[in-house]
Design a protein around this motif. Structure first.
Motif, PDB file in Angstrom:
ATOM      1  N   ARG A  25       0.863  -1.188   0.000  1.00 24.21           N
ATOM      2  CA  ARG A  25       0.000   0.000   0.000  1.00 24.21           C
ATOM      3  C   ARG A  25       0.899   1.237   0.000  1.00 24.21           C
ATOM      4  O   ARG A  25       2.087   1.145   0.328  1.00 24.21           O
ATOM      5  N   THR A  60      -2.205  10.053   4.112  1.00 26.71           N
ATOM      6  CA  THR A  60      -2.719   9.211   5.197  1.00 26.71           C
ATOM      7  C   THR A  60      -2.976   7.796   4.703  1.00 26.71           C
ATOM      8  O   THR A  60      -3.187   7.566   3.511  1.00 26.71           O
ATOM      9  N   ASP A  61      -2.956   6.865   5.633  1.00 24.03           N
ATOM     10  CA  ASP A  61      -3.344   5.486   5.371  1.00 24.03           C
ATOM     11  C   ASP A  61      -4.761   5.300   5.911  1.00 24.03           C
ATOM     12  O   ASP A  61      -5.036   5.685   7.053  1.00 24.03           O
ATOM     13  N   PRO A  62      -5.689   4.733   5.123  1.00 27.41           N
ATOM     14  CA  PRO A  62      -7.079   4.643   5.576  1.00 27.41           C
ATOM     15  C   PRO A  62      -7.282   3.798   6.821  1.00 27.41           C
ATOM     16  O   PRO A  62      -8.237   3.995   7.566  1.00 27.41           O
ATOM     17  N   GLU A  63      -6.374   2.860   7.083  1.00 28.01           N
ATOM     18  CA  GLU A  63      -6.511   1.993   8.249  1.00 28.01           C
ATOM     19  C   GLU A  63      -5.784   2.532   9.480  1.00 28.01           C
ATOM     20  O   GLU A  63      -6.313   2.500  10.595  1.00 28.01           O
ATOM     21  N   LEU A  64      -4.564   3.051   9.271  1.00 28.77           N
ATOM     22  CA  LEU A  64      -3.716   3.417  10.405  1.00 28.77           C
ATOM     23  C   LEU A  64      -3.453   4.916  10.532  1.00 28.77           C
ATOM     24  O   LEU A  64      -2.908   5.359  11.534  1.00 28.77           O
ATOM     25  N   ASN A  67       1.419   4.869   8.402  1.00 27.60           N
ATOM     26  CA  ASN A  67       1.835   3.466   8.454  1.00 27.60           C
ATOM     27  C   ASN A  67       3.348   3.273   8.476  1.00 27.60           C
ATOM     28  O   ASN A  67       3.829   2.154   8.622  1.00 27.60           O
ATOM     29  N   HIS A 111       4.521  -4.809  10.267  1.00 27.40           N
ATOM     30  CA  HIS A 111       3.219  -5.471  10.273  1.00 27.40           C
ATOM     31  C   HIS A 111       2.864  -5.799   8.827  1.00 27.40           C
ATOM     32  O   HIS A 111       3.273  -5.083   7.904  1.00 27.40           O
ATOM     33  N   ASP A 113      -0.106  -7.373   5.804  1.00 26.94           N
ATOM     34  CA  ASP A 113      -1.506  -7.588   5.468  1.00 26.94           C
ATOM     35  C   ASP A 113      -1.770  -9.084   5.325  1.00 26.94           C
ATOM     36  O   ASP A 113      -0.838  -9.900   5.436  1.00 26.94           O
ATOM     37  N   LYS A 119       2.371  -3.712   5.549  1.00 23.89           N
ATOM     38  CA  LYS A 119       1.324  -2.692   5.684  1.00 23.89           C
ATOM     39  C   LYS A 119       1.709  -1.605   6.678  1.00 23.89           C
ATOM     40  O   LYS A 119       1.083  -0.541   6.700  1.00 23.89           O
ATOM     41  N   ALA A 120       2.734  -1.850   7.503  1.00 27.13           N
ATOM     42  CA  ALA A 120       3.188  -0.834   8.452  1.00 27.13           C
ATOM     43  C   ALA A 120       4.609  -1.152   8.892  1.00 27.13           C
ATOM     44  O   ALA A 120       5.034  -2.315   8.894  1.00 27.13           O
TER      45      ALA A 120
END
Length: 208
Positions: A25, A60-64, A67, A111, A113, A119-120
């Motif tokens: 991502r 921005t990251d939509p989840e975190l 990231n 981290h 996915d 993903k992070a």
């Protein structure tokens, strides 16, 4: 340029397991504990590596939200006081104790996915005398390179990913070529088979 054996070693961990992963991502970075001048240096290194890889950055990251988090600090215990960090890294207390006991000055936590892509990434830098003596540009580029792929824990133990060209510190051309190959859209984002090193070596060769 690196051959397949050398590439395989860069992703083979000390326990013998081969593990390759790139970001799946866009990278949305945030940096804590630095001056505005150093922040611009870190962002410059991130942008340069993103241009090299062809990967994207985002606000921005939509989840975190963010990231890729980089923390610059003087003492490992400072991490205990970062709001919400223990939710992102549940083992934070034991990690801080372990890193303090061995007097570590840097550590990275990844981290992933569900498919196994990054993903992070959390980058922790305890600015002891050794790290404080490293020029900001060198430190920023080194940490960015080590965060853009899941390298082996021994990847740069004997030889840095960077090189000196005149009065400047640059990314080694062979490592730069490998990062470009790793992020080629035709290549998988995740691999656990050492044969992936052959594919990377071939891709590097085609890009020359």
């Amino acid at each position: 340029m690196l051959d397949a054996t050398e590439i395989e070693a860069l992703f083979t961990r000390e326990d013998g397991a081969f593990a390759f992963a790139r970001w799946g991502r866009p990278i949305a970075p945030i940096v804590f504990g630095v001056t505005d001048d150093t922040l611009s240096v870190v962002k410059g290194a991130l942008e340069a590596v993103m241009v090299l890889s062809g990967h994207r950055m985002a606000e921005t990251d939509p989840e975190l939200g963010s990231n890729l988090m980089m923390f610059f600090f003087r003492d490992w215990d400072e991490l205990r006081d970062v709001p919400g960090l223990d939710r992102l890294i549940p083992e934070l207390a034991s990690l801080v104790a372990r890193l303090t006991s061995v007097e570590a000055n840097q550590y990275r936590v990844f981290h992933f996915d569900p498919e196994g892509a990054i993903k992070a990434c959390f980058v922790f830098l305890r600015m002891d005398a050794d790290l404080s003596a490293v020029p900001a540009e060198t430190l920023a580029l080194s940490q960015t390179v080590q965060s853009v792929l899941l390298w082996s824990d021994t990847a740069f133990r004997s030889r840095s990913a960077l090189a000196v060209a005149g009065e400047k510190t640059i990314l080694r051309p062979d490592i730069a070529a490998l990062i470009r190959a790793a992020y080629d859209p035709v290549m998988p984002a995740v691999a656990q088979d050492p044969s992936h090193a052959l594919r990377l070596a071939a891709r590097v060769g085609q890009m020359q």
